[in-house]
Design a protein around this motif. Structure first.
Motif, PDB file in Angstrom:
ATOM      1  N   ILE A  97      12.539  -6.708 -16.656  1.00 15.12           N
ATOM      2  CA  ILE A  97      12.334  -6.968 -15.233  1.00 15.12           C
ATOM      3  C   ILE A  97      11.080  -6.238 -14.752  1.00 15.12           C
ATOM      4  O   ILE A  97      10.866  -5.071 -15.079  1.00 15.12           O
ATOM      5  N   LEU A  98      10.271  -6.945 -13.975  1.00 11.06           N
ATOM      6  CA  LEU A  98       9.125  -6.336 -13.310  1.00 11.06           C
ATOM      7  C   LEU A  98       9.394  -6.403 -11.808  1.00 11.06           C
ATOM      8  O   LEU A  98       9.111  -7.411 -11.157  1.00 11.06           O
ATOM      9  N   PRO A  99       9.963  -5.344 -11.230  1.00 13.29           N
ATOM     10  CA  PRO A  99      10.276  -5.381  -9.805  1.00 13.29           C
ATOM     11  C   PRO A  99       9.040  -5.170  -8.938  1.00 13.29           C
ATOM     12  O   PRO A  99       8.158  -4.378  -9.270  1.00 13.29           O
ATOM     13  N   ILE A 100       8.970  -5.922  -7.841  1.00 15.48           N
ATOM     14  CA  ILE A 100       8.007  -5.605  -6.793  1.00 15.48           C
ATOM     15  C   ILE A 100       8.722  -4.582  -5.922  1.00 15.48           C
ATOM     16  O   ILE A 100       9.503  -4.925  -5.035  1.00 15.48           O
ATOM     17  N   ALA A 101       8.464  -3.327  -6.218  1.00 12.23           N
ATOM     18  CA  ALA A 101       9.342  -2.240  -5.793  1.00 12.23           C
ATOM     19  C   ALA A 101       9.024  -1.669  -4.419  1.00 12.23           C
ATOM     20  O   ALA A 101       9.800  -0.880  -3.894  1.00 12.23           O
ATOM     21  N   ALA A 102       7.888  -2.030  -3.846  1.00 12.30           N
ATOM     22  CA  ALA A 102       7.546  -1.547  -2.505  1.00 12.30           C
ATOM     23  C   ALA A 102       6.975  -2.716  -1.728  1.00 12.30           C
ATOM     24  O   ALA A 102       5.772  -2.866  -1.581  1.00 12.30           O
ATOM     25  N   GLU A 103       7.877  -3.572  -1.258  1.00  7.16           N
ATOM     26  CA  GLU A 103       7.477  -4.783  -0.553  1.00  7.16           C
ATOM     27  C   GLU A 103       8.151  -4.876   0.812  1.00  7.16           C
ATOM     28  O   GLU A 103       7.778  -5.706   1.641  1.00  7.16           O
ATOM     29  N   THR A 104       9.152  -4.018   1.017  1.00  4.87           N
ATOM     30  CA  THR A 104       9.852  -3.934   2.293  1.00  4.87           C
ATOM     31  C   THR A 104       9.908  -2.473   2.705  1.00  4.87           C
ATOM     32  O   THR A 104       9.865  -1.578   1.853  1.00  4.87           O
ATOM     33  N   SER A 143     -11.587  -2.650   7.629  1.00  6.09           N
ATOM     34  CA  SER A 143     -12.784  -3.473   7.448  1.00  6.09           C
ATOM     35  C   SER A 143     -13.617  -3.044   6.252  1.00  6.09           C
ATOM     36  O   SER A 143     -14.363  -3.847   5.688  1.00  6.09           O
ATOM     37  N   ASP A 144     -13.493  -1.783   5.832  1.00  3.80           N
ATOM     38  CA  ASP A 144     -14.249  -1.302   4.672  1.00  3.80           C
ATOM     39  C   ASP A 144     -13.514  -1.517   3.362  1.00  3.80           C
ATOM     40  O   ASP A 144     -13.956  -1.067   2.303  1.00  3.80           O
ATOM     41  N   GLY A 145     -12.374  -2.212   3.401  1.00  2.95           N
ATOM     42  CA  GLY A 145     -11.609  -2.491   2.201  1.00  2.95           C
ATOM     43  C   GLY A 145     -10.560  -1.452   1.872  1.00  2.95           C
ATOM     44  O   GLY A 145      -9.767  -1.634   0.944  1.00  2.95           O
ATOM     45  N   ARG A 146     -10.540  -0.381   2.616  1.00  5.10           N
ATOM     46  CA  ARG A 146      -9.583   0.698   2.363  1.00  5.10           C
ATOM     47  C   ARG A 146      -8.189   0.288   2.822  1.00  5.10           C
ATOM     48  O   ARG A 146      -8.017  -0.303   3.880  1.00  5.10           O
ATOM     49  N   LEU A 147      -7.183   0.606   2.001  1.00  3.68           N
ATOM     50  CA  LEU A 147      -5.804   0.340   2.395  1.00  3.68           C
ATOM     51  C   LEU A 147      -5.452   1.153   3.639  1.00  3.68           C
ATOM     52  O   LEU A 147      -5.858   2.310   3.781  1.00  3.68           O
ATOM     53  N   LEU A 148      -4.687   0.541   4.529  1.00  9.48           N
ATOM     54  CA  LEU A 148      -4.221   1.274   5.695  1.00  9.48           C
ATOM     55  C   LEU A 148      -3.237   2.358   5.273  1.00  9.48           C
ATOM     56  O   LEU A 148      -2.575   2.259   4.233  1.00  9.48           O
ATOM     57  N   SER A 149      -3.135   3.399   6.083  1.00  9.58           N
ATOM     58  CA  SER A 149      -2.392   4.600   5.703  1.00  9.58           C
ATOM     59  C   SER A 149      -0.952   4.336   5.247  1.00  9.58           C
ATOM     60  O   SER A 149      -0.536   4.851   4.205  1.00  9.58           O
ATOM     61  N   PRO A 150      -0.145   3.548   5.972  1.00  8.86           N
ATOM     62  CA  PRO A 150       1.229   3.320   5.498  1.00  8.86           C
ATOM     63  C   PRO A 150       1.284   2.652   4.125  1.00  8.86           C
ATOM     64  O   PRO A 150       2.157   2.952   3.301  1.00  8.86           O
ATOM     65  N   LEU A 151       0.333   1.750   3.878  1.00 14.84           N
ATOM     66  CA  LEU A 151       0.315   1.064   2.598  1.00 14.84           C
ATOM     67  C   LEU A 151      -0.173   1.983   1.484  1.00 14.84           C
ATOM     68  O   LEU A 151       0.266   1.871   0.337  1.00 14.84           O
ATOM     69  N   GLU A 152      -1.060   2.893   1.817  1.00 18.59           N
ATOM     70  CA  GLU A 152      -1.504   3.891   0.841  1.00 18.59           C
ATOM     71  C   GLU A 152      -0.320   4.744   0.390  1.00 18.59           C
ATOM     72  O   GLU A 152      -0.179   5.078  -0.790  1.00 18.59           O
ATOM     73  N   THR A 153       0.543   5.068   1.331  1.00 17.94           N
ATOM     74  CA  THR A 153       1.749   5.828   0.991  1.00 17.94           C
ATOM     75  C   THR A 153       2.625   5.047   0.022  1.00 17.94           C
ATOM     76  O   THR A 153       3.103   5.586  -0.990  1.00 17.94           O
ATOM     77  N   ALA A 154       2.840   3.757   0.304  1.00 14.86           N
ATOM     78  CA  ALA A 154       3.670   2.920  -0.569  1.00 14.86           C
ATOM     79  C   ALA A 154       3.065   2.819  -1.954  1.00 14.86           C
ATOM     80  O   ALA A 154       3.778   2.879  -2.970  1.00 14.86           O
ATOM     81  N   ARG A 155       1.750   2.663  -2.023  1.00 14.24           N
ATOM     82  CA  ARG A 155       1.059   2.556  -3.307  1.00 14.24           C
ATOM     83  C   ARG A 155       1.250   3.818  -4.129  1.00 14.24           C
ATOM     84  O   ARG A 155       1.568   3.764  -5.332  1.00 14.24           O
ATOM     85  N   ASN A 156       1.045   4.964  -3.506  1.00 17.32           N
ATOM     86  CA  ASN A 156       1.173   6.224  -4.233  1.00 17.32           C
ATOM     87  C   ASN A 156       2.601   6.449  -4.720  1.00 17.32           C
ATOM     88  O   ASN A 156       2.821   6.909  -5.849  1.00 17.32           O
ATOM     89  N   LEU A 157       3.562   6.125  -3.879  1.00 16.60           N
ATOM     90  CA  LEU A 157       4.961   6.308  -4.274  1.00 16.60           C
ATOM     91  C   LEU A 157       5.342   5.372  -5.418  1.00 16.60           C
ATOM     92  O   LEU A 157       6.141   5.725  -6.286  1.00 16.60           O
ATOM     93  N   ALA A 161       6.820   6.524  -8.927  1.00 21.89           N
ATOM     94  CA  ALA A 161       8.081   5.944  -9.406  1.00 21.89           C
ATOM     95  C   ALA A 161       7.937   5.396 -10.817  1.00 21.89           C
ATOM     96  O   ALA A 161       8.820   5.580 -11.667  1.00 21.89           O
ATOM     97  N   ALA A 162       6.816   4.729 -11.090  1.00 23.79           N
ATOM     98  CA  ALA A 162       6.600   4.165 -12.420  1.00 23.79           C
ATOM     99  C   ALA A 162       6.474   5.258 -13.465  1.00 23.79           C
ATOM    100  O   ALA A 162       7.049   5.154 -14.557  1.00 23.79           O
ATOM    101  N   ARG A 163       5.733   6.287 -13.150  1.00 22.91           N
ATOM    102  CA  ARG A 163       5.565   7.376 -14.118  1.00 22.91           C
ATOM    103  C   ARG A 163       6.882   8.113 -14.335  1.00 22.91           C
ATOM    104  O   ARG A 163       7.197   8.521 -15.460  1.00 22.91           O
ATOM    105  N   ALA A 164       7.672   8.276 -13.277  1.00 19.78           N
ATOM    106  CA  ALA A 164       8.976   8.921 -13.424  1.00 19.78           C
ATOM    107  C   ALA A 164       9.904   8.084 -14.295  1.00 19.78           C
ATOM    108  O   ALA A 164      10.733   8.624 -15.037  1.00 19.78           O
ATOM    109  N   ALA A 165       9.761   6.766 -14.210  1.00 15.63           N
ATOM    110  CA  ALA A 165      10.579   5.860 -15.011  1.00 15.63           C
ATOM    111  C   ALA A 165       9.972   5.604 -16.386  1.00 15.63           C
ATOM    112  O   ALA A 165      10.518   4.813 -17.164  1.00 15.63           O
TER     113      ALA A 165
END
Length: 273
Positions: A97-104, A143-157, A161-165
């Motif tokens: 399984i490849l979960p999309i783990a941070a989509e909600t 506008s500069d292509g940078r992820l917005l702050s809440p999404l940056e948090t989801a990406r990092n988590l 999560a992947a490395r922990a698993a």
């Protein structure tokens, strides 16, 4: 789908979820079933993205998967290990399984649970566009292509999560297809931070992603030297290379680089891009 197989990617995702309008779900499902039955994609890993577990379409998607050769199932709107276990019970067969783990928004609070089901995972990815929509954001990036702050948090988590698993962290898509320079910057950053790969949404993105995530000759050489140092000092958990102390995590990283290089070399020799 035939074109996707020849794009040069390591795997192809056949989407039955977001890219398919509700009125043609049945047609898309049958098209995927026919494609899998014809065996056209035997030379590449195929991943089928099913509909979310709480939809009526999910079980129908699963019915076309049974008995076909696929590398994994992509699970959208995953809410942690509970969702993966529920899917496996519905499948009644053990498919990675490849979960999309941070989509909600709620999914972020269950990311740590994937460490409990490592053996069932092909990797872990996340969904910037769906998460942005769920948050009510007008876009996923500034506008500069940078992820917005809440999404940056989801990406990092997701990366944590992947490395922990102990599974592969897969970077989300870069939705601005014409902006190949922005794609390259995003891919380089992801690779340097620990992501093992990245999803593409257009064939033009594949060569850049392949180049960025393929170990360089220098990286392979360094990894081989690190492994040799540990092999030559079997009783020591620490070695020194060019004045730098290296321990177990460095050895594991070197081994992962060599394994990835071998896999890419074998695939390239078998199915030239």
């Amino acid at each position: 789908m035939e074109k996707a197989v020849k794009a040069g990617a390591d795997a192809v995702i056949l989407d039955l979820e977001d890219s398919v309008a509700p009125a043609i779900k049945g047609y898309a499902r049958q098209s995927v079933a026919d494609f899998l039955n014809r065996g056209i994609a035997n030379e590449i890993d195929v991943i089928v993205r099913i509909n979310a577990l709480d939809t009526n379409d999910c079980r129908q998607d699963i019915d076309i998967i049974r008995g076909n050769r696929i590398a994994a199932i992509m699970l959208p709107k995953s809410e942690g290990a509970t969702s993966v276990v529920e899917l496996l019970q519905m499948l009644e067969v053990d498919i990675p399984i490849l979960p999309i783990a941070a989509e909600t928004p709620s999914s972020l609070f269950s990311l740590g649970s994937y460490a409990n089901i490592t053996k069932h995972l092909l990797g872990i990815t996340w969904g910037a566009e769906d998460l942005a929509a769920a948050l009510g954001s007008a876009s996923s990036r500034a506008s500069d292509g940078r992820l917005l702050s809440p999404l940056e948090t989801a990406r990092n988590l997701t990366l944590f999560a992947a490395r922990a698993a102990e599974t592969a962290a897969i970077e989300t898509v870069y939705a601005n297809v014409p902006d190949l320079d922005g794609l390259a910057v995003t891919a380089l950053r992801a690779a340097s931070e620990g992501f093992a790969g990245m999803m593409a949404i257009h064939p033009s993105q594949v060569p850049i992603i392949n180049t960025v995530f393929s170990p360089t000759d220098a990286q392979v050489s360094d990894a081989e030297e690190i492994i040799a140092l540990f092999d030559n000092n079997p009783g020591s958990g620490v070695v020194v290379r060019n004045g730098r102390m290296l321990d177990g995590p460095h050895l594991k990283q070197a081994q992962e680089i060599i394994a990835r290089a071998r896999k890419l070399r074998n695939r390239t020799n078998q199915f030239p891009r």
